[in-house]
Structures are given as structure tokens and as C-alpha cells.
Design a protein around this motif. Sequence first.
Motif: not given
Length: 168
Positions: A34, A39, A54-56, A60-63, A71, A73
Motif C-alpha cells: 500500500r 488508499h 480502494a475505499r470503504r 464492503g469495499w469499492e475497488i 464492490v 463484500r
Amino acid sequence: MRYFATAAGREREVELSEEGVRLDGRSVHAELARLPGGHEGHVRLGDRGYSFSARRVDDGWEIQIAGRRIVVRVEDERTRAIRELAGQAAGPVAARDLRAPMPGLVARVLVEPGQTVHEGTGLVIVEAMKMENELMATAPGRVATVEVAEGDTVNQSDLLVTFEREEE
């Protein structure tokens, strides 16, 4: 520790231990680096490497990876076991409003209000840094509004498409 990651309707089992990483029961060579203060990072799986951001998000996480928005989960084995013991399903997933993941130019709008979409349906194509990025629905839903038109300039996090909750 075991995790269950679901993206685009497909669940993968990921096990992390001192011995390494197992993906769906198979050992894989994996490295994650990282970048400090953000992110963004780089992941290497086997002999392939990918840069990502990536962001929360709520579910879940959006990548952003390889020009795609995904997205994911994630549920750890303990949480899953508790949920299953309590007899709770994971719950229905509805499409979330689409926001611009980066600044850019709206190259094409692929949906219109009232249209029903499925997970993975293309919604809007945003051009950023001379690359076209197709932004897709993360779950089934019905388009409520389209907030942009072709040729519009958008900033990161600008609202692009809103959804109604799909009635079943």
C-alpha cells in the motif's frame, strides 16, 4: 483466518495464515504493497501484478483495478458462523447510487430512468487520463435518475445515477 469475499455474484474463500495465502483451497503467491497516506497500492497474485485504489463503502469495499470498479463484500468466518447460528441470511443487496470514482468527462450514458439493470450492467462511461472507464451496477435495481449527460465534466464523488429499491 478465513474470509469470504463476494464480488459480481461470485464468492471466493480466502485464508490468510503464517504459511501464506490460500484462494478457494489453492495456495497462491500473494504480495500487497500500500502507498503511504492513501488508499492506493499494488497487489501481486501469482505472476500478475495490479495497481488499485480502494475505499470503504457501506456494504464492503469499492475497488478500482484495471479500469474497472468492483464492490467486494467481505465476511470473516466468525461473523459468518454467528449469522448462520442466528438463522440470518446475508440479506438482499440493492444497487447503490453511482458516484464518480475519479474526475473525468462523461463519454457515454448507457441507461435511462426507469430501466431495470442487473449486477454488472454498464451505466456510464467516464473518460479519465485518456482511458475510458465503464462504471457498472453493483447489484440489481431500477434506475431512478440519471444526473449527467454525455460531455459533462465530473469531479470525484459527483452523483451520476440514482436507484430505486427493486420490488420483488
